[in-house]
Design a protein around this motif. Structure first.
Motif, PDB file in Angstrom:
ATOM      1  N   LEU A   1       0.732  -1.103  -0.082  1.00 32.84           N
ATOM      2  CA  LEU A   1       0.149  -0.025   0.025  1.00 32.84           C
ATOM      3  C   LEU A   1       1.018   1.362  -0.021  1.00 32.84           C
ATOM      4  N   CYS A   2       1.806   1.186   0.910  1.00 28.01           N
ATOM      5  CA  CYS A   2       2.763   2.454   1.176  1.00 28.01           C
ATOM      6  C   CYS A   2       3.478   2.842  -0.472  1.00 28.01           C
ATOM      7  N   SER A   3       3.858   1.858  -1.147  1.00 27.23           N
ATOM      8  CA  SER A   3       4.605   2.133  -2.286  1.00 27.23           C
ATOM      9  C   SER A   3       3.377   2.630  -3.459  1.00 27.23           C
ATOM     10  N   CYS A  26      -9.780  -1.270   2.967  1.00 25.98           N
ATOM     11  CA  CYS A  26      -8.891   0.047   2.778  1.00 25.98           C
ATOM     12  C   CYS A  26      -8.561   0.679   4.008  1.00 25.98           C
ATOM     13  N   ALA A  29      -6.284  -1.378   6.198  1.00 30.22           N
ATOM     14  CA  ALA A  29      -4.942  -1.430   5.436  1.00 30.22           C
ATOM     15  C   ALA A  29      -4.310  -0.042   5.610  1.00 30.22           C
ATOM     16  N   ILE A  30      -4.714   1.175   5.718  1.00 28.98           N
ATOM     17  CA  ILE A  30      -3.998   2.356   5.738  1.00 28.98           C
ATOM     18  C   ILE A  30      -3.589   2.412   7.311  1.00 28.98           C
ATOM     19  N   ASP A  33      -0.418   0.143   8.034  1.00 28.83           N
ATOM     20  CA  ASP A  33       0.744   0.607   7.331  1.00 28.83           C
ATOM     21  C   ASP A  33       1.511   1.451   8.131  1.00 28.83           C
ATOM     22  N   ASP A  35       4.477   2.753   7.473  1.00 31.71           N
ATOM     23  CA  ASP A  35       4.786   4.043   6.844  1.00 31.71           C
ATOM     24  C   ASP A  35       4.088   5.113   6.496  1.00 31.71           C
ATOM     25  N   VAL A  36       2.528   4.970   7.010  1.00 34.33           N
ATOM     26  CA  VAL A  36       1.595   5.968   6.760  1.00 34.33           C
ATOM     27  C   VAL A  36       1.175   6.719   8.335  1.00 34.33           C
ATOM     28  N   THR A  68       8.646   7.657   5.179  1.00 31.90           N
ATOM     29  CA  THR A  68       9.507   6.513   4.662  1.00 31.90           C
ATOM     30  C   THR A  68      10.811   7.036   4.384  1.00 31.90           C
TER      31      THR A  68
END
Length: 111
Positions: A1-3, A26, A29-30, A33, A35-36, A68
């Motif tokens: 997801l981050c990419s 979704c 998932a966010i 993550d 990195d978010v 990131t």
């Protein structure tokens, strides 16, 4: 997801879903993550949300930051961007003049 999100770092973006369940997946998932960074969540799909404040418009609005090594290297790790998660039926209304009506509604309220 981050990419996938890394390429969206500027501005406002929308993801349209067929079902509430897909939208909820979704969001999970966010939130999961690492990195978010979630800055703001406005859940306008909640039963507790008073839709009279938005002229009936409903979505899940997120303000996010990407944290990131690549984002830090580019100096964009503090940049906040907007992601709107919405159902297809609402997105159709938004694109068929709905947003223009919402802006008129909001301006009439003095916001």
């Amino acid at each position: 997801l981050c990419s996938q999100m890394m390429t969206w770092w500027a501005g406002r973006h929308s993801i349209i879903f067929k079902t509430v369940e897909e939208l909820a997946e979704c969001v999970e998932a966010i939130l999961g993550d690492g990195d978010v960074r979630v800055v703001v969540v406005k859940n306008r799909l909640s039963g507790d949300y008073d839709a009279s404040f938005s002229g009936g418009y409903r979505d899940v609005h997120l303000n996010l930051r990407m944290d990131t090594p690549a984002a830090r290297e580019l100096g964009i790790h503090l940049h906040v961007w907007e992601l709107q998660l919405m159902l297809g039926c609402i997105a159709q209304l938004k694109t068929s003049g709905g947003h223009k009506r919402y802006v008129a509604f909001r301006n009439a309220r003095g916001e």
